[in-house]
Design an enzyme around this catalytic site. Structure first.
Site, short mmCIF file in Angstrom:
data_model
loop_
_atom_site.label_atom_id
_atom_site.label_comp_id
_atom_site.label_asym_id
_atom_site.label_seq_id
_atom_site.Cartn_x
_atom_site.Cartn_y
_atom_site.Cartn_z
N LYS A 29 46.78 30.36 23.04
CA LYS A 29 46.86 31.59 24.19
C LYS A 29 48.54 31.83 24.00
O LYS A 29 49.06 33.19 23.58
CB LYS A 29 46.62 30.59 25.28
CG LYS A 29 48.01 29.81 25.96
CD LYS A 29 48.35 29.06 26.19
CE LYS A 29 49.09 27.03 26.71
NZ LYS A 29 50.63 28.05 26.60
N THR A 30 48.98 31.01 22.64
CA THR A 30 50.56 31.09 21.74
C THR A 30 50.02 33.00 21.28
O THR A 30 50.64 33.49 21.50
CB THR A 30 51.13 29.90 21.15
OG1 THR A 30 51.09 28.77 21.75
CG2 THR A 30 52.50 30.82 21.06
N ASP A 72 54.28 32.16 30.18
CA ASP A 72 53.61 30.94 29.72
C ASP A 72 52.96 29.97 30.42
O ASP A 72 54.30 29.84 31.09
CB ASP A 72 54.55 30.44 28.42
CG ASP A 72 53.14 29.89 27.07
OD1 ASP A 72 52.51 29.88 27.73
OD2 ASP A 72 53.91 29.70 26.63
N GLU A 73 52.13 29.32 30.06
CA GLU A 73 52.36 28.11 30.86
C GLU A 73 52.87 28.44 32.84
O GLU A 73 53.08 27.58 33.20
CB GLU A 73 52.72 26.96 30.62
CG GLU A 73 53.14 26.91 29.33
CD GLU A 73 52.03 26.14 28.55
OE1 GLU A 73 51.33 25.71 30.07
OE2 GLU A 73 52.26 25.24 27.78
N GLN A 93 45.88 22.17 32.94
CA GLN A 93 46.82 20.75 32.75
C GLN A 93 48.29 21.26 33.34
O GLN A 93 49.29 21.15 32.45
CB GLN A 93 47.13 21.46 30.77
CG GLN A 93 46.15 21.59 30.06
CD GLN A 93 46.48 22.49 28.42
OE1 GLN A 93 47.14 22.09 27.82
NE2 GLN A 93 45.36 23.35 27.98
N ARG A 119 45.59 16.61 23.05
CA ARG A 119 45.93 17.14 22.57
C ARG A 119 45.87 16.34 20.54
O ARG A 119 45.89 17.37 20.02
CB ARG A 119 47.70 15.86 22.28
CG ARG A 119 48.25 16.14 23.46
CD ARG A 119 48.64 17.42 23.46
NE ARG A 119 47.25 18.36 24.41
CZ ARG A 119 47.45 19.75 24.80
NH1 ARG A 119 48.31 20.13 23.50
NH2 ARG A 119 46.78 20.06 25.45
#
Length: 777
Positions: A33-34, A225-226, A256, A614
């Site tokens: 996504k980044t 973002d997020e 998340q 992670r």
């Protein structure tokens, strides 16, 4: 097509090329996504969108910095500098500095961190003569923070009878008065706390339509973002700013969303499509980070949640190893297992310390892990502990600097007015505080007019106070021409701070000196770094804002070859080849405080999902059968989350938990018991070979007692009486040391001892009347 776009897959390319209108990118863990956000900004700029008209909001400075660097390599650094990109707090602080006068604040307002807020609230509670055991300052600060994030101002609080009643029922009827005084004192000191940066931005955009229009016209394209981590206050700001052009792109993963405890609202992402018309929805479902086993295991966990957006995360990566689940007897054993595994994996596969991360639910769990890592000489770093900028000597230097920029800063002034000692006692400081409140002026203004105000202070002390004012004013003059490094170097030398630390010849004193040296080094780096940024000078005000908004994860600590220890909340957004998730026990993870409602339990499950995703190559899940809490050893049971993973993705390294029950009553008082209804706990077959123990699969027994169990007197399986029939060659089990072989028995009566070779503990001599041993062979 631009060359850099060839690095994207089809699912990533589609949202990157979508220029106008509202859009949501539902991005699974590790789906890039980044990269999509970064390339989308670069693409907008290549399509003629002015970089000044793009606003990108992230949740960490580190993420913003990395994105900006990537964009600079594509479009050039001069254009990238003009982007409004940063955390919510840093971007809104920048807006507030430009518009501060409209709200009655100076443009150089101080940003109070949590420690500053705590100190101020504690002093207000003391001044009000309230019971500090009922009015605990940290709880009060947390309550005020939640009010601000819910846009409950002081005025709104006193207009809400339910809130007042709730605080009264909690035996804190004066909470509203504390809130009011805290807000007034912050305003008088020209200070905002972190929550104010959001609250005051909302106030600015609501009360001043011309300001709102100004920033709506500036930010024609907004990217967030997020988005699943935004709270109500952030949500309203984004809605307001994007309302005119509606070129809003949000990226996030509902799976998340783990910050409800600090106000994050998962409904912001779940309801995004209802907030805007004709929303385009894109899904990034290919995971590039983890193996198939880890991705599929994580999917099997999160599908148990009922509140979620539809997506199916998949990966083309290798199958990978199964997730390893390990059971330990105690938390100490758990720590030793983790340290030993890291040591062995490093040796066997030539791995670095930085290839490992240990994640836990609460910070207190790190102690046993740290101890085990130290014994193995494995370097580690704890993230989220005491931040560098929270250390006393650093706060002292920063308080001098804060006072130079904003002389109304009450917290900074009280901290350093008598440090180093100038003969200004606490009584004098208390009188100054009272006088400042009485005149409704800052303490510094009272000091400047010390001979004109009615205050009970003798002439000798007044002279000392005037000297202090002169010192600070001389620094303010220097601040007009010097950069932050030059100023701080001068201040630490002339204020007496360095001399004060030099007097302390202890190792701690030396460390404090080194910390100040490190602060000055950081300032030098900051000044050099600011030369590359548009519209900056490396000034003191810029540095203080940078520090106030810094997080522990943003800091670059030089040597990076260490095992990372952190809570799962801090690990979000990071990735590691090998991840240990420790303390997977009921009431710990999921937390006992988060199982009252389905929504709380689902957030805990999302937290476990974040932890598991992670891991790139290998994930370890560990739990202990007993753990120290508040100094007491309590029994634990495995977390439900372990059972919720489909068993095809899991490898159990230890057999299932054995039945640990010693009846206190004799069964024959209830009559005959059918033999086939009796269940005996599985006994491990253990073979000793030259002092080493090798385990085989556990043997299950049903019906009559296995013949290899030796009689142990009247102890119900636990050997703790001195008339025991324990013999050399017995295999026994101890809660701390594991399984062992009895090598020797000596002594008599109450002093009878057994020498036992334990699998984990080596050879130990135990007094049988105290040792709780279980015979297993």
């Amino acid at each position: 097509m631009e060359k850099y776009l060839s690095q994207l897959n089809e699912a990533q390319l589609e949202p990157t090329l979508q220029k106008d209108g509202p859009m949501i990118i539902i991005a699974g863990a590790g789906s890039g996504k980044t990269r999509v956000l970064t390339f989308r900004i670069a693409y907008l700029m290549s399509q003629g969108v002015d970089s000044f008209n793009i606003l990108a909001l992230t949740f960490t400075n580190k993420a913003a910095k990395e994105m900006k660097e990537r964009i600079a390599t594509i479009v050039g650094s001069s254009e990238a500098k003009n982007l409004w990109m940063g955390t919510f707090h840093s971007v809104f602080a920048k807006i507030l500095r430009s518009e501060a006068d409209k709200l009655g604040y100076p443009s150089n307002f101080t940003i109070y961190d949590t420690q500053d807020s705590d100190r101020l609230i504690a002093s207000i509670i003391k001044e009000m003569n309230l019971d500090k055991d009922i009015y605990k300052y940290k709880q009060i600060r947390s309550r005020i923070s939640s009010y601000k994030n819910s846009l409950i101002t002081v005025r709104a609080y006193f207009q809400n009878p339910e809130l007042i009643e709730a605080d009264t029922m909690a035996r804190r009827p004066r909470l509203g008065d504390i809130y009011k005084e805290y807000v007034n004192r912050c305003f008088k000191a020209g200070a905002m706390d972190f929550d104010d940066l959001l609250l005051k931005t909302n106030e600015l955009l609501t009360r001043f339509p011309d300001v709102l229009m100004k920033y709506q016209n500036r930010f024609k394209y907004i990217l967030v973002d997020e988005y699943q981590d935004t709270n109500h206050s952030q949500y309203l700001i984004v809605r307001a700013l994007s309302d005119r052009f509606q070129n809003i792109c949000v990226v996030g993963d509902d799976a998340q969303s783990i910050y409800a405890f600090r106000g994050a609202n998962i409904n912001n992402i779940l309801n995004f499509q209802k907030d805007y018309d004709d929303v385009k929805v894109f899904r990034l479902e290919q995971n590039y980070r983890s193996t198939k086993n880890i991705v599929n295991a994580a999917n099997s966990i999160i599908e148990k949640n009922q509140t979620k957006l539809d997506k199916v995360v998949w990966t083309a990566n290798d199958e990978g190893s199964k997730i390893k689940v390990h059971r330990s007897l105690t938390d100490g054993d758990e720590g030793r297992y983790v340290a030993s595994t890291i040591f062995e994996e490093k040796m066997n596969h030539q791995l670095k310390n930085s290839d490992f991360a240990i994640l836990y639910r609460t910070n207190s769990q790190s102690r046993a892990i740290e101890e085990a890592l130290r014994k193995r000489d494995i370097p580690y770093r704890i993230y989220g502990g005491t931040s560098f900028y929270q250390r006393k000597e650093i706060k002292d230097v920063l308080s001098y600097l804060r006072l130079i920029v904003n002389p109304a800063d009450e917290e900074a002034l009280v901290r350093i007015i008598n440090f180093p000692a100038r003969g200004i006692g606490q009584t004098t400081i208390d009188r100054l505080v009272v006088a400042a409140n009485g005149y409704n002026r800052s303490i510094f203004e009272v000091l400047k007019n010390i001979n004109k105000v009615d205050i009970n202070i003798n002439s000798g002390t007044k002279n000392k106070l005037q000297d202090f004012v002169t010192l600070i004013e001389s620094y303010q003059v220097l601040n007009q021409t010097a950069n932050v490094f030059e100023l701080a170097e001068y201040v630490t030398r002339t204020s007496g701070l360095i001399n004060e630390l030099k007097k302390d010849g202890t190792p701690e004193g030396v460390t404090r000196m080194e910390n100040i040296e490190e602060l000055l080094n950081g300032m030098k780096d900051f000044v050099e770094g600011q030369k590359e940024v548009a519209d900056t000078t490396g000034s003191l005000a810029e540095f203080l804002e940078d520090v106030a908004l810094a997080t522990d994860l943003d800091a670059d600590k030089g040597d990076t070859n260490h095992v990372a220890l952190m809570t799962i909340h801090l690990a979000k957004g990071l990735e590691f080849p090998n991840v240990f998730i420790v303390g997977l026990e009921e009431d710990l993870f999921p937390s006992a405080m988060s199982m009252n409602t389905r929504s709380e339990l689902e957030e805990e499950r999302r937290l476990f999902y974040v932890a598991l995703t992670r891991a790139e190559k290998q994930a370890y899940l560990t739990y202990a059968l007993s753990r120290y809490r508040w100094g007491k050893l309590i029994d634990s049971e495995p977390s439900r989350f372990i059972e919720e993973i489909d068993e095809e993705y899991v490898e159990i390294l230890t057999p299932p938990e054995e039945l640990r029950f010693n009846p206190m009553l004799s069964a024959d008082i209830f009559g005959d018991v059918e033999p086939n209804r009796i269940r005996f706990k599985p006994a491990k077959q253990v073979e000793f070979n030259k002092g080493k123990i090798s385990k085989e699969e556990p043997t299950k027994f049903q019906g009559s007692s296995p013949k290899n169990l030796k009689p142990v007197g009247q102890t119900n399986g636990n050997v703790n009486l001195f008339d025991s029939k324990l013999v050399v060659g017995n295999l026994v089990k101890h809660i701390r040391f594991g399984t062992g072989e009895v090598l020797k028995i000596e002594g008599a009566g109450a002093d009878i001892k057994a020498e036992i070779n334990f699998q984990h503990g080596g050879v130990k001599k135990l007094l049988l009347r105290f040792a709780k041993l279980e015979v297993v062979g």
